[in-house]
Design a protein around this motif. Structure first.
Motif, PDB file in Angstrom:
ATOM      1  N   PRO A  79       0.850  -1.260  -0.145  1.00  0.00           N
ATOM      2  CA  PRO A  79      -0.031  -0.080   0.117  1.00  0.00           C
ATOM      3  C   PRO A  79       0.828   1.423  -0.014  1.00  0.00           C
ATOM      4  N   PRO A  80       0.281   2.218  -0.313  1.00  0.00           N
ATOM      5  CA  PRO A  80       0.943   3.610  -0.493  1.00  0.00           C
ATOM      6  C   PRO A  80       1.197   4.175   1.097  1.00  0.00           C
ATOM      7  N   ILE A  81       2.073   4.811   1.330  1.00  0.00           N
ATOM      8  CA  ILE A  81       2.421   5.718   2.748  1.00  0.00           C
ATOM      9  C   ILE A  81       1.307   6.678   2.636  1.00  0.00           C
ATOM     10  N   PRO A  82       0.446   6.541   3.794  1.00  0.00           N
ATOM     11  CA  PRO A  82      -0.446   7.710   4.128  1.00  0.00           C
ATOM     12  C   PRO A  82       0.222   9.036   4.259  1.00  0.00           C
ATOM     13  N   ASP A 124      -2.763  12.878  12.245  1.00  0.00           N
ATOM     14  CA  ASP A 124      -3.323  11.727  12.918  1.00  0.00           C
ATOM     15  C   ASP A 124      -2.386  10.709  12.102  1.00  0.00           C
ATOM     16  N   ILE A 125      -1.317  11.097  11.424  1.00  0.00           N
ATOM     17  CA  ILE A 125      -0.549  10.025  10.516  1.00  0.00           C
ATOM     18  C   ILE A 125       0.914  10.473  10.796  1.00  0.00           C
ATOM     19  N   SER A 126       1.722   9.736  11.371  1.00  0.00           N
ATOM     20  CA  SER A 126       3.165  10.032  11.574  1.00  0.00           C
ATOM     21  C   SER A 126       4.213   9.106  11.080  1.00  0.00           C
ATOM     22  N   TRP A 127       5.014   9.330  10.311  1.00  0.00           N
ATOM     23  CA  TRP A 127       6.231   8.412   9.729  1.00  0.00           C
ATOM     24  C   TRP A 127       7.446   8.943  10.282  1.00  0.00           C
ATOM     25  N   SER A 128       8.498   7.785  10.208  1.00  0.00           N
ATOM     26  CA  SER A 128       9.781   8.408  10.626  1.00  0.00           C
ATOM     27  C   SER A 128      10.638   7.242   9.905  1.00  0.00           C
ATOM     28  N   VAL A 129      11.835   7.579   9.720  1.00  0.00           N
ATOM     29  CA  VAL A 129      12.913   6.631   9.323  1.00  0.00           C
ATOM     30  C   VAL A 129      14.110   6.668  10.044  1.00  0.00           C
ATOM     31  N   PHE A 130      14.524   5.516  10.279  1.00  0.00           N
ATOM     32  CA  PHE A 130      15.778   5.222  11.275  1.00  0.00           C
ATOM     33  C   PHE A 130      16.636   4.091  10.647  1.00  0.00           C
ATOM     34  N   GLU A 131      17.691   3.889  10.842  1.00  0.00           N
ATOM     35  CA  GLU A 131      18.407   2.726  10.885  1.00  0.00           C
ATOM     36  C   GLU A 131      18.670   1.763  11.752  1.00  0.00           C
ATOM     37  N   THR A 132      18.595   0.641  11.281  1.00  0.00           N
ATOM     38  CA  THR A 132      18.799  -0.479  12.163  1.00  0.00           C
ATOM     39  C   THR A 132      19.654  -1.781  11.763  1.00  0.00           C
ATOM     40  N   TYR A 174       8.857   3.734   9.264  1.00  0.00           N
ATOM     41  CA  TYR A 174       7.640   3.362  10.523  1.00  0.00           C
ATOM     42  C   TYR A 174       6.538   4.303  10.431  1.00  0.00           C
ATOM     43  N   VAL A 175       5.265   3.882  10.137  1.00  0.00           N
ATOM     44  CA  VAL A 175       3.959   4.533  10.032  1.00  0.00           C
ATOM     45  C   VAL A 175       3.183   4.291  11.019  1.00  0.00           C
ATOM     46  N   ALA A 176       2.849   5.315  11.868  1.00  0.00           N
ATOM     47  CA  ALA A 176       1.803   5.274  12.942  1.00  0.00           C
ATOM     48  C   ALA A 176       0.642   6.133  12.641  1.00  0.00           C
ATOM     49  N   GLN A 177      -0.347   5.730  13.523  1.00  0.00           N
ATOM     50  CA  GLN A 177      -1.633   6.411  13.269  1.00  0.00           C
ATOM     51  C   GLN A 177      -2.135   6.563  14.679  1.00  0.00           C
ATOM     52  N   ARG A 178      -2.752   7.933  14.977  1.00  0.00           N
ATOM     53  CA  ARG A 178      -3.368   8.527  16.135  1.00  0.00           C
ATOM     54  C   ARG A 178      -4.913   7.976  16.471  1.00  0.00           C
ATOM     55  N   GLU A 179      -5.136   7.104  17.509  1.00  0.00           N
ATOM     56  CA  GLU A 179      -6.441   6.663  17.705  1.00  0.00           C
ATOM     57  C   GLU A 179      -7.402   7.912  18.290  1.00  0.00           C
ATOM     58  N   PRO A 180      -8.686   7.492  18.203  1.00  0.00           N
ATOM     59  CA  PRO A 180      -9.611   8.650  18.822  1.00  0.00           C
ATOM     60  C   PRO A 180      -9.070   9.007  20.205  1.00  0.00           C
ATOM     61  N   GLY A 222      -6.346   9.311  21.258  1.00  0.00           N
ATOM     62  CA  GLY A 222      -5.231  10.129  21.444  1.00  0.00           C
ATOM     63  C   GLY A 222      -4.063   9.430  21.258  1.00  0.00           C
ATOM     64  N   SER A 223      -4.003   7.785  21.673  1.00  0.00           N
ATOM     65  CA  SER A 223      -2.901   6.948  21.483  1.00  0.00           C
ATOM     66  C   SER A 223      -2.537   6.804  20.256  1.00  0.00           C
ATOM     67  N   TRP A 224      -1.167   6.187  20.002  1.00  0.00           N
ATOM     68  CA  TRP A 224      -0.578   6.008  18.731  1.00  0.00           C
ATOM     69  C   TRP A 224      -0.661   4.575  18.538  1.00  0.00           C
ATOM     70  N   ARG A 225      -0.793   4.057  17.425  1.00  0.00           N
ATOM     71  CA  ARG A 225      -0.558   2.489  16.970  1.00  0.00           C
ATOM     72  C   ARG A 225       0.190   2.316  15.920  1.00  0.00           C
ATOM     73  N   PRO A 226       0.918   1.403  15.715  1.00  0.00           N
ATOM     74  CA  PRO A 226       1.633   1.228  14.460  1.00  0.00           C
ATOM     75  C   PRO A 226       0.848   0.702  13.376  1.00  0.00           C
ATOM     76  N   ARG A 227       1.184   0.972  12.272  1.00  0.00           N
ATOM     77  CA  ARG A 227       0.385   0.598  11.083  1.00  0.00           C
ATOM     78  C   ARG A 227       1.128  -0.299  10.134  1.00  0.00           C
TER      79      ARG A 227
END
Length: 314
Positions: free
Chosen positions: A166-169, A174-182, A205-211, A213-218
């Motif tokens: 899927p595309p990155i939202p 309500d949508i947050s994404w970040s890039v890091f190295e591992t 890494y893409v995360a979404q905010r729930e109603p 207020g908490s964030w969950r990974p997508r």
């Protein structure tokens, strides 16, 4: 004081001379390709969205690892299949083996799914349900999914997203994404022998905010910095409760020279909750076919199989 200096000099010579060291085996650190910007990684996923539909023959390898806690699994014989995909989540997969005939036929329109299980013959079933629900498959005598068929655990909607990432939202409050190295230590085969290596990845890494207020990974997109072109090699999809639902490994999203491709050579899809893995190898895929039959994503029970309506079960 002089004798203390002599002792320190002696210890230094002893340590640097290698008398107290020994050779140890470590994973081989693989060299890295040049850095890639976060925007470029996002653009690579956007590039894949050119594929709106696929029609192809496939080679399939199904592994049932519901007994993996005991260190064992069950690998089914390799099978051939016919696969049709259309974004966002429409899929039709027909599976057959040369000696056994048709094994399964399954489809999903993005809302509902249907799975016709033909093999083994004493566990045939016509299973249907909703994409958004989680089920424990039962038949009339109360047996669990393990006793129906391993194919009864396979949901077509679990395949459509890994096969067409899927595309990155778009970024939003309500949508947050970040890039890091591992880095990860992995076992690979070299000259028919296993070897441990250390690979370096970009993890998008893409995360979404729930109603609430908490964030969950997508999603989590993995790009391998040790391969030419830093290709996409893994996609992790998370369920609404935050659990890791699907793990997909990709091979061949770039050529040996690093040129990007719209489809990989193969995809390995793992579903931890259902306890299975499916390896799909594309064979002469047709990308964006000019036309598809209207009923390609509709499955009818023309063999009068036993109907298992999962939504009707208590």
């Amino acid at each position: 004081m002089r004798w203390k200096i002599l002792i320190l000099l002696w210890l230094g010579a002893l340590l640097t001379g290698g008398c107290l060291t020994s050779r140890v085996a470590l994973p081989r650190l693989l060299p890295l390709n040049p850095p890639v910007t976060a925007e470029d990684l996002v653009g690579r996923i956007a590039y894949l969205q050119q594929v709106q539909a696929v029609r192809t023959a496939v080679q399939l390898q199904f592994v049932d690892y519901r007994d993996s806690t005991r260190g064992v699994g069950k690998a089914y014989p390799s099978a051939s299949g016919a696969l049709v995909l259309r974004r966002p989540q429409s899929i039709r997969l027909q599976v057959q083996a040369s000696l056994l005939g048709s094994l399964a036929d399954m489809t999903s329109d993005g809302q509902q799914f249907t799975v016709a299980v033909f093999y083994p013959t004493d566990r045939q079933a016509f299973i249907r349900g909703s994409n958004t629900r989680t089920y424990e498959v039962k038949v009339s005598d109360g047996k669990q999914a393990r006793d129906v068929s391993a194919f009864a655990s396979l949901r077509p909607q679990h395949l459509s997203m890994p096969l067409l990432p899927p595309p990155i939202p778009p970024a939003s409050p309500d949508i947050s994404w970040s890039v890091f190295e591992t880095r990860r230590d992995e076992s690979v085969m070299t000259d028919a022998r296993p070897e441990w290596v250390t690979r370096t990845y970009y993890l998008l890494y893409v995360a979404q905010r729930e109603p609430s207020g908490s964030w969950r990974p997508r999603f989590a997109y993995w790009f391998d910095r040790t391969q030419p072109g830093t290709p996409l090699t893994r996609l992790e999809v998370f369920e609404e409760n935050g659990d890791l639902g699907t793990i997909s490994d990709f091979g061949g999203y770039t050529t040996n020279g690093g040129t990007p491709r719209l489809l990989p050579e193969w995809v390995r899809i793992m579903r931890p909750a259902e306890g299975y893995a499916l390896r799909v190898v594309f064979q002469s895929p047709e990308i964006n076919p000019t036309s598809l039959p209207e009923d390609v994503f509709t499955l009818t029970n023309d063999r009068n199989l036993k109907v298992v309506d999962l939504d009707a079960q208590p």
